[in-house]
Design a protein around this motif. Sequence first.
Motif, PDB file in Angstrom:
ATOM      1  N   MET A 176       2.390  17.240  -9.123  1.00  0.00           N
ATOM      2  CA  MET A 176       1.570  17.444  -7.906  1.00  0.00           C
ATOM      3  C   MET A 176       1.268  16.100  -7.230  1.00  0.00           C
ATOM      4  O   MET A 176       1.485  15.912  -6.051  1.00  0.00           O
ATOM      5  CB  MET A 176       0.281  18.175  -8.302  1.00  0.00           C
ATOM      6  N   LEU A 177       0.845  15.124  -8.072  1.00  0.00           N
ATOM      7  CA  LEU A 177       0.424  13.822  -7.545  1.00  0.00           C
ATOM      8  C   LEU A 177       1.573  13.062  -6.878  1.00  0.00           C
ATOM      9  O   LEU A 177       1.376  12.402  -5.856  1.00  0.00           O
ATOM     10  CB  LEU A 177      -0.130  13.001  -8.723  1.00  0.00           C
ATOM     11  N   GLY A 178       2.782  13.214  -7.454  1.00  0.00           N
ATOM     12  CA  GLY A 178       3.933  12.428  -7.034  1.00  0.00           C
ATOM     13  C   GLY A 178       4.316  12.603  -5.572  1.00  0.00           C
ATOM     14  O   GLY A 178       4.996  11.751  -5.004  1.00  0.00           O
ATOM     15  N   GLU A 179       3.878  13.714  -4.945  1.00  0.00           N
ATOM     16  CA  GLU A 179       4.259  13.946  -3.547  1.00  0.00           C
ATOM     17  C   GLU A 179       3.190  13.503  -2.563  1.00  0.00           C
ATOM     18  O   GLU A 179       3.356  13.628  -1.355  1.00  0.00           O
ATOM     19  CB  GLU A 179       4.490  15.454  -3.342  1.00  0.00           C
ATOM     20  N   LEU A 180       2.060  13.044  -3.078  1.00  0.00           N
ATOM     21  CA  LEU A 180       0.906  12.819  -2.205  1.00  0.00           C
ATOM     22  C   LEU A 180       0.616  11.343  -1.955  1.00  0.00           C
ATOM     23  O   LEU A 180       1.004  10.484  -2.741  1.00  0.00           O
ATOM     24  CB  LEU A 180      -0.336  13.461  -2.826  1.00  0.00           C
ATOM     25  N   ARG A 231       2.399   7.441  -2.214  1.00  0.00           N
ATOM     26  CA  ARG A 231       1.867   6.234  -1.565  1.00  0.00           C
ATOM     27  C   ARG A 231       0.474   5.943  -2.096  1.00  0.00           C
ATOM     28  O   ARG A 231      -0.333   6.869  -2.269  1.00  0.00           O
ATOM     29  CB  ARG A 231       1.792   6.434  -0.047  1.00  0.00           C
ATOM     30  N   LEU A 232       0.219   4.687  -2.358  1.00  0.00           N
ATOM     31  CA  LEU A 232      -1.114   4.248  -2.796  1.00  0.00           C
ATOM     32  C   LEU A 232      -1.654   3.279  -1.752  1.00  0.00           C
ATOM     33  O   LEU A 232      -1.022   2.245  -1.482  1.00  0.00           O
ATOM     34  CB  LEU A 232      -1.018   3.534  -4.141  1.00  0.00           C
ATOM     35  N   SER A 282       3.094  -1.926  -5.446  1.00  0.00           N
ATOM     36  CA  SER A 282       3.266  -0.589  -4.864  1.00  0.00           C
ATOM     37  C   SER A 282       2.060  -0.180  -4.016  1.00  0.00           C
ATOM     38  O   SER A 282       2.117   0.799  -3.262  1.00  0.00           O
ATOM     39  CB  SER A 282       3.496   0.454  -5.965  1.00  0.00           C
ATOM     40  N   VAL A 283       0.970  -0.942  -4.111  1.00  0.00           N
ATOM     41  CA  VAL A 283      -0.228  -0.618  -3.322  1.00  0.00           C
ATOM     42  C   VAL A 283      -0.105  -1.247  -1.929  1.00  0.00           C
ATOM     43  O   VAL A 283       0.257  -2.407  -1.797  1.00  0.00           O
ATOM     44  CB  VAL A 283      -1.509  -1.132  -4.026  1.00  0.00           C
ATOM     45  N   GLU A 284      -0.415  -0.445  -0.886  1.00  0.00           N
ATOM     46  CA  GLU A 284      -0.367  -0.963   0.494  1.00  0.00           C
ATOM     47  C   GLU A 284      -1.787  -1.229   0.970  1.00  0.00           C
ATOM     48  O   GLU A 284      -2.645  -0.342   0.865  1.00  0.00           O
ATOM     49  CB  GLU A 284       0.248   0.081   1.444  1.00  0.00           C
ATOM     50  N   GLY A 285      -2.044  -2.399   1.500  1.00  0.00           N
ATOM     51  CA  GLY A 285      -3.350  -2.701   2.083  1.00  0.00           C
ATOM     52  C   GLY A 285      -3.432  -2.129   3.487  1.00  0.00           C
ATOM     53  O   GLY A 285      -2.519  -2.332   4.284  1.00  0.00           O
ATOM     54  N   ALA A 292      -7.861   6.841   6.005  1.00  0.00           N
ATOM     55  CA  ALA A 292      -8.405   8.185   6.275  1.00  0.00           C
ATOM     56  C   ALA A 292      -7.316   9.196   6.620  1.00  0.00           C
ATOM     57  O   ALA A 292      -7.604  10.375   6.803  1.00  0.00           O
ATOM     58  CB  ALA A 292      -9.425   8.107   7.403  1.00  0.00           C
ATOM     59  N   GLU A 293      -6.065   8.741   6.710  1.00  0.00           N
ATOM     60  CA  GLU A 293      -4.965   9.683   6.984  1.00  0.00           C
ATOM     61  C   GLU A 293      -4.275  10.154   5.703  1.00  0.00           C
ATOM     62  O   GLU A 293      -3.367  10.992   5.754  1.00  0.00           O
ATOM     63  CB  GLU A 293      -3.949   9.030   7.930  1.00  0.00           C
ATOM     64  N   ALA A 294      -4.702   9.644   4.571  1.00  0.00           N
ATOM     65  CA  ALA A 294      -4.062  10.002   3.296  1.00  0.00           C
ATOM     66  C   ALA A 294      -4.389  11.448   2.905  1.00  0.00           C
ATOM     67  O   ALA A 294      -5.367  12.025   3.385  1.00  0.00           O
ATOM     68  CB  ALA A 294      -4.531   9.052   2.206  1.00  0.00           C
ATOM     69  N   ASP A 295      -3.560  12.009   2.004  1.00  0.00           N
ATOM     70  CA  ASP A 295      -3.832  13.373   1.513  1.00  0.00           C
ATOM     71  C   ASP A 295      -5.133  13.413   0.721  1.00  0.00           C
ATOM     72  O   ASP A 295      -5.897  14.363   0.796  1.00  0.00           O
ATOM     73  CB  ASP A 295      -2.677  13.844   0.607  1.00  0.00           C
ATOM     74  N   VAL A 296      -5.339  12.359  -0.071  1.00  0.00           N
ATOM     75  CA  VAL A 296      -6.572  12.265  -0.870  1.00  0.00           C
ATOM     76  C   VAL A 296      -7.244  10.944  -0.530  1.00  0.00           C
ATOM     77  O   VAL A 296      -6.611   9.882  -0.597  1.00  0.00           O
ATOM     78  CB  VAL A 296      -6.263  12.307  -2.380  1.00  0.00           C
TER      79      VAL A 296
END
Length: 279
Positions: free
Chosen positions: A1-5, A33-34, A53-56, A63-67
Amino acid sequence: MLGELSVAVIGAGNLGAALLSGLSALGDAAPARLLAADADAAKIEAIVSRHPSVEGVSNLAAAEADVIVLAVKPHVVQPVLEEIAPTVGPEQLLISLAAAVPLVVLEEAFEEPQPIIRVMPNIAMTVHAAASGLCRNEEATAEHLELAREIFGAVGETVVVDEGQMHAVTGLSGSGPAYVFTLIEALAAGGVKKGLPQAASRLLAAQTFLGAAKLVLESGISPADLRDQVTTPGGTTIAGLHELERGGVRSALMDAVEAASDRSMELAEMLYGDDGHRH
Ligand SMILES: NC(=O)c1ccc[n+]([C@@H]2O[C@H](COP(=O)([O-])OP(=O)(O)OC[C@H]3O[C@@H](n4cnc5c(N)ncnc54)[C@H](OP(=O)(O)O)[C@@H]3O)[C@@H](O)[C@H]2O)c1
């Protein structure tokens, strides 16, 4: 589940950075995406350099992220929510780590009903060994809850509670590391009293807590049964346990959880009143 978000953390401080590092360590199972947002650009730079892998990003991009995980201090929650709420919709999940800020206060920032989960973690998240209590609002589904457990499972153990039980979680595992630090210090002092060097005493005391905790978690045997298994009649352990009973250690710990839990409720009522509205 997490891998797509996409998962964004707003506030890359102690806990926010720990969560991002735990999630990026999931490797192939990490979120697609992180994202990390923080008022302090240096904190973003530090986390991105440790975890490429983390994007600043800005708060608004986060606020546009899934979570969206809010990991700012409680007094900053309101301004951050005012900034991001117009961008956030019910197809996204908001998770708040802010101690004492009730679901109703978080909900009020949104015009549409918004799925929201509150998490009460502890400082051991920084070593990916947190104990976290989670509760959800009416809009959050069982799937949202599972997703949140998956996210916080990357940095420790999770339990689901009703919001009314969050003060008890605060008093037990939120404040709990401080009780355990005190107990480790005291156990080590006992070793020093009996002639062990400071460093060796501390190592033995801390590892004894870690090992006993692992036994409880991994064996599924109750602490009382495990204690009985190591208590030889007429032996050394029962002599030590007798002193713990004499010192009232068990009732002191129960009282500590009760006092911290009551104080958590008192502080929340001072800030938000019985009905969860800001005073
Ligand atoms: N630490 C714990 O043991 C613990 C336990 C249970 C719950 N919590 C909860 O977890 C949350 C985070 O705690 P923490 O210890 O990780 O706090 P923290 O280290 O202070 O992290 C918060 C971060 O948010 C940043 N920030 C401030 N204003 C911001 C804004 N407008 N937009 C984006 N970022 C902003 C801060 O930057 P600046 O430093 O520049 O202000 C800081 O880097 C709190 O709500 C706390 O109640 C913490």
